[in-house]
Design a protein around this motif. Structure first.
Motif, PDB file in Angstrom:
ATOM      1  N   THR A  61       0.979  -1.170   0.021  1.00 23.89           N
ATOM      2  CA  THR A  61      -0.007  -0.462   0.165  1.00 23.89           C
ATOM      3  C   THR A  61       0.690   1.006  -0.058  1.00 23.89           C
ATOM      4  O   THR A  61       0.292   2.181  -0.645  1.00 23.89           O
ATOM      5  CB  THR A  61      -0.713  -0.047   1.362  1.00 23.89           C
ATOM      6  N   ASP A  62       2.003   1.463   0.878  1.00 20.49           N
ATOM      7  CA  ASP A  62       2.969   2.753   0.693  1.00 20.49           C
ATOM      8  C   ASP A  62       3.484   2.508  -0.752  1.00 20.49           C
ATOM      9  O   ASP A  62       3.817   3.675  -1.001  1.00 20.49           O
ATOM     10  CB  ASP A  62       4.088   2.399   2.360  1.00 20.49           C
ATOM     11  N   LEU A  63       3.749   1.751  -1.028  1.00 22.82           N
ATOM     12  CA  LEU A  63       4.867   1.836  -2.249  1.00 22.82           C
ATOM     13  C   LEU A  63       3.788   1.864  -3.274  1.00 22.82           C
ATOM     14  O   LEU A  63       4.732   2.950  -3.978  1.00 22.82           O
ATOM     15  CB  LEU A  63       4.657  -0.217  -2.657  1.00 22.82           C
ATOM     16  N   ALA A  64       1.961   2.011  -3.507  1.00 27.96           N
ATOM     17  CA  ALA A  64       1.424   2.007  -4.632  1.00 27.96           C
ATOM     18  C   ALA A  64       1.086   3.930  -4.218  1.00 27.96           C
ATOM     19  O   ALA A  64       1.300   4.834  -4.966  1.00 27.96           O
ATOM     20  CB  ALA A  64       0.083   1.774  -3.962  1.00 27.96           C
ATOM     21  N   GLU A  65       1.468   3.899  -3.255  1.00 27.73           N
ATOM     22  CA  GLU A  65       1.568   5.860  -2.636  1.00 27.73           C
ATOM     23  C   GLU A  65       2.592   6.524  -2.931  1.00 27.73           C
ATOM     24  O   GLU A  65       2.242   7.018  -4.183  1.00 27.73           O
ATOM     25  CB  GLU A  65       1.078   6.051  -1.200  1.00 27.73           C
ATOM     26  N   GLY A  66       3.394   5.911  -2.829  1.00 28.54           N
ATOM     27  CA  GLY A  66       4.866   6.513  -3.479  1.00 28.54           C
ATOM     28  C   GLY A  66       5.565   6.161  -4.750  1.00 28.54           C
ATOM     29  O   GLY A  66       5.457   7.394  -5.216  1.00 28.54           O
ATOM     30  N   LEU A  67       4.310   5.344  -5.639  1.00 30.57           N
ATOM     31  CA  LEU A  67       4.614   5.263  -6.949  1.00 30.57           C
ATOM     32  C   LEU A  67       3.035   6.346  -7.687  1.00 30.57           C
ATOM     33  O   LEU A  67       3.266   5.639  -9.238  1.00 30.57           O
ATOM     34  CB  LEU A  67       4.949   3.679  -7.835  1.00 30.57           C
ATOM     35  N   PHE A  68       2.390   6.498  -6.906  1.00 35.24           N
ATOM     36  CA  PHE A  68       1.225   7.419  -7.671  1.00 35.24           C
ATOM     37  C   PHE A  68       0.309   6.602  -8.581  1.00 35.24           C
ATOM     38  O   PHE A  68       0.175   6.754  -9.829  1.00 35.24           O
ATOM     39  CB  PHE A  68       1.651   8.460  -8.433  1.00 35.24           C
ATOM     40  N   THR A  69       0.060   5.073  -8.405  1.00 39.23           N
ATOM     41  CA  THR A  69      -0.817   4.234  -8.942  1.00 39.23           C
ATOM     42  C   THR A  69      -1.363   3.280  -8.091  1.00 39.23           C
ATOM     43  O   THR A  69      -1.354   3.536  -6.602  1.00 39.23           O
ATOM     44  CB  THR A  69       0.810   2.879  -9.729  1.00 39.23           C
ATOM     45  N   SER A  70      -2.140   2.929  -9.054  1.00 37.47           N
ATOM     46  CA  SER A  70      -3.138   2.141  -8.309  1.00 37.47           C
ATOM     47  C   SER A  70      -2.638   1.234  -7.518  1.00 37.47           C
ATOM     48  O   SER A  70      -1.595   0.685  -7.939  1.00 37.47           O
ATOM     49  CB  SER A  70      -4.556   1.731  -9.313  1.00 37.47           C
ATOM     50  N   LYS A  71      -3.151   0.593  -6.133  1.00 39.39           N
ATOM     51  CA  LYS A  71      -2.982  -1.391  -6.078  1.00 39.39           C
ATOM     52  C   LYS A  71      -3.152  -2.213  -6.655  1.00 39.39           C
ATOM     53  O   LYS A  71      -2.158  -2.955  -6.903  1.00 39.39           O
ATOM     54  CB  LYS A  71      -3.565  -0.938  -4.983  1.00 39.39           C
ATOM     55  N   SER A  72      -4.222  -2.149  -7.645  1.00 41.63           N
ATOM     56  CA  SER A  72      -4.268  -3.282  -8.343  1.00 41.63           C
ATOM     57  C   SER A  72      -3.477  -3.034  -9.443  1.00 41.63           C
ATOM     58  O   SER A  72      -2.895  -3.996 -10.075  1.00 41.63           O
ATOM     59  CB  SER A  72      -6.047  -3.384  -9.202  1.00 41.63           C
ATOM     60  N   GLY A  73      -2.519  -1.666 -10.522  1.00 46.42           N
ATOM     61  CA  GLY A  73      -1.830  -1.668 -10.516  1.00 46.42           C
ATOM     62  C   GLY A  73      -0.512  -2.141 -10.841  1.00 46.42           C
ATOM     63  O   GLY A  73       0.647  -3.016 -10.680  1.00 46.42           O
ATOM     64  N   LEU A  74      -0.509  -1.706  -9.450  1.00 44.99           N
ATOM     65  CA  LEU A  74       0.837  -2.012  -8.577  1.00 44.99           C
ATOM     66  C   LEU A  74       1.016  -3.474  -8.163  1.00 44.99           C
ATOM     67  O   LEU A  74       2.195  -4.543  -8.072  1.00 44.99           O
ATOM     68  CB  LEU A  74       1.661  -1.192  -7.708  1.00 44.99           C
ATOM     69  N   THR A  75      -0.454  -4.140  -7.973  1.00 42.62           N
ATOM     70  CA  THR A  75      -0.237  -5.673  -7.579  1.00 42.62           C
ATOM     71  C   THR A  75       0.358  -6.403  -8.949  1.00 42.62           C
ATOM     72  O   THR A  75       1.230  -7.791  -8.800  1.00 42.62           O
ATOM     73  CB  THR A  75      -1.506  -6.409  -8.026  1.00 42.62           C
ATOM     74  N   TYR A  76       0.449  -5.810 -10.262  1.00 35.41           N
ATOM     75  CA  TYR A  76       0.096  -6.920 -11.598  1.00 35.41           C
ATOM     76  C   TYR A  76       1.645  -5.700 -12.140  1.00 35.41           C
ATOM     77  O   TYR A  76       2.785  -7.377 -12.100  1.00 35.41           O
ATOM     78  CB  TYR A  76      -0.627  -5.451 -13.035  1.00 35.41           C
ATOM     79  N   GLN A  77       2.563  -5.354 -11.900  1.00 38.35           N
ATOM     80  CA  GLN A  77       3.939  -4.657 -11.945  1.00 38.35           C
ATOM     81  C   GLN A  77       4.717  -5.732 -10.921  1.00 38.35           C
ATOM     82  O   GLN A  77       5.800  -6.018 -11.090  1.00 38.35           O
ATOM     83  CB  GLN A  77       3.819  -3.262 -11.457  1.00 38.35           C
ATOM     84  N   VAL A  78       4.201  -5.318  -9.493  1.00 38.34           N
ATOM     85  CA  VAL A  78       4.761  -6.522  -8.388  1.00 38.34           C
ATOM     86  C   VAL A  78       5.275  -7.980  -8.754  1.00 38.34           C
ATOM     87  O   VAL A  78       6.261  -8.541  -9.124  1.00 38.34           O
ATOM     88  CB  VAL A  78       4.725  -5.712  -7.310  1.00 38.34           C
ATOM     89  N   GLY A  79       4.125  -8.186  -9.912  1.00 38.31           N
ATOM     90  CA  GLY A  79       3.789 -10.147  -9.765  1.00 38.31           C
ATOM     91  C   GLY A  79       4.971 -10.418 -10.881  1.00 38.31           C
ATOM     92  O   GLY A  79       5.253 -11.007 -11.245  1.00 38.31           O
ATOM     93  N   GLN A  80       4.637  -9.640 -11.745  1.00 36.74           N
ATOM     94  CA  GLN A  80       5.797  -9.202 -13.058  1.00 36.74           C
ATOM     95  C   GLN A  80       6.925  -9.275 -12.745  1.00 36.74           C
ATOM     96  O   GLN A  80       7.954  -9.853 -13.765  1.00 36.74           O
ATOM     97  CB  GLN A  80       5.408  -8.412 -14.681  1.00 36.74           C
ATOM     98  N   LEU A  81       7.428  -8.603 -11.676  1.00 36.31           N
ATOM     99  CA  LEU A  81       8.421  -8.255 -10.989  1.00 36.31           C
ATOM    100  C   LEU A  81       8.718  -9.679 -10.467  1.00 36.31           C
ATOM    101  O   LEU A  81      10.237  -9.526 -10.541  1.00 36.31           O
ATOM    102  CB  LEU A  81       9.414  -7.634 -10.482  1.00 36.31           C
ATOM    103  N   GLU A  82       8.160 -10.816  -9.810  1.00 34.49           N
ATOM    104  CA  GLU A  82       8.296 -10.902  -8.855  1.00 34.49           C
ATOM    105  C   GLU A  82       8.229 -12.625 -10.084  1.00 34.49           C
ATOM    106  O   GLU A  82       9.457 -13.567  -9.520  1.00 34.49           O
ATOM    107  CB  GLU A  82       7.267 -11.414  -8.331  1.00 34.49           C
ATOM    108  N   LYS A  83       7.905 -12.691 -11.026  1.00 36.18           N
ATOM    109  CA  LYS A  83       7.907 -13.835 -12.098  1.00 36.18           C
ATOM    110  C   LYS A  83       9.111 -14.105 -12.345  1.00 36.18           C
ATOM    111  O   LYS A  83      10.347 -14.785 -12.730  1.00 36.18           O
ATOM    112  CB  LYS A  83       7.121 -13.319 -12.640  1.00 36.18           C
ATOM    113  N   ARG A  84      10.268 -12.878 -12.280  1.00 39.19           N
ATOM    114  CA  ARG A  84      11.761 -12.369 -13.248  1.00 39.19           C
ATOM    115  C   ARG A  84      12.503 -12.920 -12.136  1.00 39.19           C
ATOM    116  O   ARG A  84      14.144 -12.352 -12.045  1.00 39.19           O
ATOM    117  CB  ARG A  84      11.799 -11.444 -13.689  1.00 39.19           C
ATOM    118  N   GLY A  85      11.830 -12.689 -10.725  1.00 38.67           N
ATOM    119  CA  GLY A  85      12.898 -13.302 -10.081  1.00 38.67           C
ATOM    120  C   GLY A  85      13.704 -11.598  -8.681  1.00 38.67           C
ATOM    121  O   GLY A  85      15.016 -12.062  -8.054  1.00 38.67           O
ATOM    122  N   LEU A  86      13.259 -10.666  -8.826  1.00 47.19           N
ATOM    123  CA  LEU A  86      13.420  -9.601  -9.045  1.00 47.19           C
ATOM    124  C   LEU A  86      12.930  -8.802  -7.541  1.00 47.19           C
ATOM    125  O   LEU A  86      13.870  -7.977  -6.894  1.00 47.19           O
ATOM    126  CB  LEU A  86      13.513  -8.373 -10.250  1.00 47.19           C
TER     127      LEU A  86
END
Length: 169
Positions: A61-86
């Protein structure tokens, strides 16, 4: 429309200049990151925020606020990074409902490799184009715009990136 304060020529020039510059800079940085590091700009910004955080982790939630994005948008982006092991996600030890995003060693390595090229692109596209006094005016003016549009409950965060420069923080 009665009562509308239409933009005069000077105001329209400022508005159109802002639109063109932000669009072109954004596209330039997105292209540079994809070509040089295989990252999108949002992915890069997530890695930067995590690298700057204590222990390399931040509540989603803090990351979403700091990046000026929605929680669902952040969840998707973090999921993509997670798949890459980052990035990895895990439960927050102090709040059962909270989820933390954490930078992996691989994510830190990718960020370290991407940062020099990204900073060079930011310099070429914006910083080195402006005179020092123009940089001060742009920083003050855009900072004021951002503060005016910031949600009232949102705290101002640190722009410290832990020694890794970013384009937007």
């Amino acid at each position: 429309m009665a009562g509308t304060r239409w933009l005069d020529e000077r105001e329209m020039a400022a508005w159109q200049g802002f639109l063109e510059a932000t669009s072109r800079v954004s596209r330039h940085l997105e292209q540079q990151l994809k070509e040089d590091a295989g990252l999108s700009h949002p992915h890069y910004e997530i890695l930067v925020r995590l690298a700057a955080a204590p222990d390399g982790e931040v509540r989603m939630t803090d990351l979403a606020e700091g990046l000026f994005t929605s929680k669902s948008g952040l969840t998707y982006q973090v999921g993509q990074l997670e798949k890459r092991g980052l990035v990895e996600r895990h439960s927050c030890p102090t709040d059962v409902r909270g989820v933390l995003a954490a930078l992996t060693p691989e994510g830190r390595d990718v960020l370290r490799a991407a940062a020099p090229g990204h900073v060079a692109a930011v310099r070429a596209a914006l910083i080195d184009v402006l005179e020092p006094d123009e940089l001060d005016v742009v920083a003050r003016a855009l900072g004021r715009v951002g503060r005016r549009l910031r949600p009232p409950a949102q705290e101002t965060g640190s722009s410290d990136s832990g020694g890794i420069s970013t384009s937007s923080s």
